[in-house]
Scaffold this active site. Structure first.
Site, mmCIF file in Angstrom:
data_model
loop_
_atom_site.group_PDB
_atom_site.id
_atom_site.type_symbol
_atom_site.label_atom_id
_atom_site.label_comp_id
_atom_site.label_asym_id
_atom_site.label_seq_id
_atom_site.Cartn_x
_atom_site.Cartn_y
_atom_site.Cartn_z
ATOM 1 N N ASN A 12 -20.789 123.512 30.648
ATOM 2 C CA ASN A 12 -20.621 122.255 29.928
ATOM 3 C C ASN A 12 -21.121 122.462 28.512
ATOM 4 O O ASN A 12 -22.255 122.881 28.296
ATOM 5 C CB ASN A 12 -21.421 121.134 30.600
ATOM 6 C CG ASN A 12 -21.381 119.847 29.787
ATOM 7 O OD1 ASN A 12 -20.400 119.550 29.121
ATOM 8 N ND2 ASN A 12 -22.457 119.084 29.843
ATOM 9 N N GLY A 13 -20.266 122.185 27.537
ATOM 10 C CA GLY A 13 -20.639 122.342 26.139
ATOM 11 C C GLY A 13 -19.540 123.027 25.361
ATOM 12 O O GLY A 13 -18.375 123.012 25.749
ATOM 13 N N CYS A 59 -17.261 116.677 16.221
ATOM 14 C CA CYS A 59 -18.310 117.348 16.985
ATOM 15 C C CYS A 59 -17.848 118.749 17.354
ATOM 16 O O CYS A 59 -16.717 118.938 17.804
ATOM 17 C CB CYS A 59 -18.633 116.563 18.260
ATOM 18 S SG CYS A 59 -19.822 117.396 19.331
ATOM 19 N N CYS A 112 -29.510 115.164 17.956
ATOM 20 C CA CYS A 112 -28.366 115.555 17.130
ATOM 21 C C CYS A 112 -27.559 114.314 16.816
ATOM 22 O O CYS A 112 -27.100 113.611 17.731
ATOM 23 C CB CYS A 112 -27.490 116.581 17.860
ATOM 24 S SG CYS A 112 -25.952 116.973 16.976
ATOM 25 N N SER A 128 -17.445 100.281 28.820
ATOM 26 C CA SER A 128 -18.408 100.986 27.968
ATOM 27 C C SER A 128 -19.205 100.042 27.070
ATOM 28 O O SER A 128 -20.322 100.350 26.676
ATOM 29 C CB SER A 128 -17.685 102.029 27.110
ATOM 30 O OG SER A 128 -16.714 101.411 26.281
ATOM 31 N N CYS A 147 -28.017 115.352 22.220
ATOM 32 C CA CYS A 147 -26.895 114.572 21.672
ATOM 33 C C CYS A 147 -27.158 113.079 21.824
ATOM 34 O O CYS A 147 -27.276 112.563 22.936
ATOM 35 C CB CYS A 147 -25.608 114.952 22.407
ATOM 36 S SG CYS A 147 -24.192 113.918 21.976
ATOM 37 N N TYR A 154 -22.442 106.586 24.754
ATOM 38 C CA TYR A 154 -21.189 106.478 25.498
ATOM 39 C C TYR A 154 -21.034 107.466 26.648
ATOM 40 O O TYR A 154 -20.594 107.099 27.735
ATOM 41 C CB TYR A 154 -20.013 106.661 24.529
ATOM 42 C CG TYR A 154 -18.659 106.751 25.199
ATOM 43 C CD1 TYR A 154 -18.014 105.606 25.658
ATOM 44 C CD2 TYR A 154 -18.021 107.983 25.375
ATOM 45 C CE1 TYR A 154 -16.766 105.682 26.278
ATOM 46 C CE2 TYR A 154 -16.779 108.062 25.993
ATOM 47 C CZ TYR A 154 -16.153 106.914 26.443
ATOM 48 O OH TYR A 154 -14.942 106.994 27.060
ATOM 49 N N CYS A 196 -22.219 113.682 14.419
ATOM 50 C CA CYS A 196 -20.955 112.938 14.323
ATOM 51 C C CYS A 196 -21.096 111.706 13.436
ATOM 52 O O CYS A 196 -20.107 111.163 12.946
ATOM 53 C CB CYS A 196 -20.439 112.559 15.707
ATOM 54 S SG CYS A 196 -21.601 111.609 16.716
ATOM 55 N N ASP A 248 -18.299 96.734 21.459
ATOM 56 C CA ASP A 248 -17.829 98.029 21.958
ATOM 57 C C ASP A 248 -18.817 99.097 21.501
ATOM 58 O O ASP A 248 -19.655 98.861 20.631
ATOM 59 C CB ASP A 248 -16.421 98.330 21.434
ATOM 60 C CG ASP A 248 -15.653 99.282 22.344
ATOM 61 O OD1 ASP A 248 -16.265 99.858 23.270
ATOM 62 O OD2 ASP A 248 -14.435 99.441 22.128
ATOM 63 N N ASP A 249 -18.704 100.290 22.097
ATOM 64 C CA ASP A 249 -19.674 101.345 21.796
ATOM 65 C C ASP A 249 -19.345 102.100 20.515
ATOM 66 O O ASP A 249 -20.246 102.597 19.835
ATOM 67 C CB ASP A 249 -19.778 102.329 22.962
ATOM 68 C CG ASP A 249 -18.460 103.004 23.255
ATOM 69 O OD1 ASP A 249 -18.189 104.069 22.673
ATOM 70 O OD2 ASP A 249 -17.677 102.462 24.048
ATOM 71 N N CYS A 260 -17.494 118.621 30.032
ATOM 72 C CA CYS A 260 -17.460 118.938 31.451
ATOM 73 C C CYS A 260 -18.686 118.392 32.151
ATOM 74 O O CYS A 260 -19.646 117.968 31.543
ATOM 75 C CB CYS A 260 -17.432 120.460 31.671
ATOM 76 S SG CYS A 260 -16.123 121.311 30.814
#
Length: 529
Positions: A124-125, A409, A460, A310, A263, A269, A463, A372-373, A23
């Protein structure tokens, strides 16, 4: 027959969802300003962080009004709706669902009662101890009402319920008691009738910044949102900090010790390229990732092209470091929305062309480096490589400006499940064969971290590494549909069918419901009680 919803999305291949952030949040305290319009433009700048629903709540000092709906910010609001949202305080939210389904009931800001008024909250989270917090709601407030009773199945609704408090405590005092109980990643922007609040988890996983207006204050998920509303950047909201803004000014309190673990995927990204995180420009970080990628995985080629948009900064960096010309080999149609018109088999096979089309005269006969990312499932890259070969590319070398994603994640990004991640269990050359590229190179973890200019211990990287800095509960207490999913695998359980049903169940049935779930009382096994 339903019509298309017109919602734009980042997906290059229909049904092939890339990483999605949870979000975007925005809050403003500014007497004399049109706070609803400021929130609208702030959310507009944060649209990339969530495209499922949007909402704004305002207060004039005596009452809170809220307007929210499914869709993009520009689809939800117009002059008429914004003109009804009067006041000098506002909280705004744009959502992508990570806990709770995508539905109007789950749109934010959430609204709840407090002992002395009302609270509106945007989040958000993603919390990791939602089940434990649900039980706490039941223990403290046996007559559950508000968002939970109305069918809201998000962790945000649970936090809103916990902020109910009592007459002996202000909302600020209640928040200081509740916030240390939350586990996971969270940036909260909330308000009552007179005061704006902002809080960030002790790890600071997701970004949250503070800005200054001539006549007030702004908090937002990214610095780009400050820019668009004309607010000057003051500082980041610190991990473990609660900020309170009212007629007496701004004050700050710490509810937990800061243990920063920002993060790293925000740099790769998620965040806008014109955002700054922890003093590092996101665009500059991505360009540097491209430079390091060129050093780690060089190859002879004629042209470096990005997967728009991206992959563009990293492709620029790769071209700069390698000396190979940068070019635009693909044209992206940014205005394609989701549609309910079923494509024919012929169109489905060429689905990526709905979003991307090659510039044949640019790439024909060329040895291409495509940057690409990230790679999630690999279907998009497979379709892209195939399309470039059809357009006449002599060679297609794929370069990825992050390491292989091999873990899900739990802190606010909706990745595929681990079983769906193409890099799980495959060597790099096996991934290369799967997508059909002539060569494949991923940026190393060290290269990615160095590009952010952040100390490794403050990031962090779960992922990529599977090392989760915030302890996770047992698997049955995790997942996007935690509060909605059936409690038994055979789907025939006649009792409560979700964690939420357990909490809302009459007390006489609670013990039986918990037994069906196979649970001990909700708790976080990663933390001593």
């Amino acid at each position: 027959m339903p019509g298309g919803d017109g919602l734009l999305n980042h997906d290059l291949l229909q049904g092939e969802k890339g990483p999605q952030d949870a979000c975007g949040v925005f809050g403003v305290w500014a007497p004399g300003e049109e706070v609803a319009k400021l929130s609208y433009f702030g959310l507009y700048a944060l649209q990339h962080r969530g495209q499922e629903s949007a909402g704004i709540a305002t207060s004039d000092g005596s009452k809170i009004l809220i307007y929210k709906d499914m869709g993009l910010v520009s689809q939800v609001f117009n002059e008429a709706s914004l003109s009804t949202l009067l006041g000098h305080i506002a909280v705004g939210h744009t959502r992508y669902s990570t806990t709770g389904s995508s539905s109007w009931q789950n749109a934010q800001p959430t609204l709840g009662r407090t002992a002395s008024g009302t609270v509106a909250l945007g989040h958000n989270g993603n919390l990791t101890n939602t089940a434990e917090l649900l039980q706490l709601v039941r223990d403290r407030y046996p007559q559950v009402d508000g968002e939970l009773a109305r069918g809201n199945t998000t962790d945000t609704a649970v936090v809103t319920a916990l902020l109910t408090g009592d007459l002996d405590h202000t909302l600020e005092a209640t928040a200081l008691e509740v916030l240390p109980r939350l586990r996971g990643a969270y940036c909260l922007v909330f308000m009552d009738e007179t005061t704006l609040y902002a809080a960030r988890d002790p790890q600071g996983v997701r970004p949250l910044v503070l800005g200054r207006l001539e006549r007030g204050w702004v908090v937002a998920s990214e610095t780009a949102a400050l820019d668009i509303v004309g607010a000057s950047f003051v500082r980041e909201v610190e991990p473990g900090e609660l900020i309170t803004i009212d007629e007496n000014g701004l004050r700050t309190q710490r509810f937990a010790k800061a243990e920063p673990k920002g993060c790293v995927f925000e740099y790769v990204y998620l965040a806008r390229p014109d955002t700054t995180i922890a003093g590092r420009g996101v665009h500059e970080a991505r360009v540097e990732m491209g430079r390091k990628l060129a050093a780690e995985y060089p190859v002879e080629a004629d042209l470096v092209i990005p997967t728009p948009e991206s992959g563009t900064p990293a492709a620029i960096g790769y071209a700069q470091a390698s000396g190979i010309p940068f070019g635009q080999g693909l044209v992206k149609n940014s205005y394609v929305g989701r549609t309910f018109i079923a494509p024919s088999q012929t169109i489905r096979q060429r689905g990526i062309r709905l979003k991307l089309n090659p510039l044949k005269n640019v790439i024909k006969g060329k040895r291409l480096i495509v940057v690409d990312d990230s790679i999630v499932r690999g279907n998009t890259q497979r379709a892209l490589v195939s399309m470039l070969r059809e357009a006449g590319a002599a060679e297609v070398h794929v370069r990825i400006s992050s390491p292989p994603i091999t873990w899900p994640c739990f802190y606010g990004i909706d990745f595929a499940s681990r079983a769906e991640l193409i890099a799980t269990g495959l060597e790099i050359d096996e991934v290369r064969q799967s997508i059909g590229a002539d060569s494949l190179g991923y940026l190393s973890e060290n290269g990615m971290i160095e590009a952010t200019e952040q100390p490794r211990e403050r990031l962090c990287t779960a992922c990529f590494t599977g090392v989760y800095p915030i302890a996770l509960p047992e698997s049955q207490h995790l997942g996007k549909n935690l509060l909605e999913r059936p409690t038994t695998s055979n789907g025939c359980d006649p009792g409560p069918d979700s964690e939420l049903e357990v909490v809302l169940a009459p007390a006489a049935r609670k013990e039986e419901a918990l037994a069906r779930l196979g649970q001990v009382p909700f708790g976080d096994p990663g933390r001593p009680e």
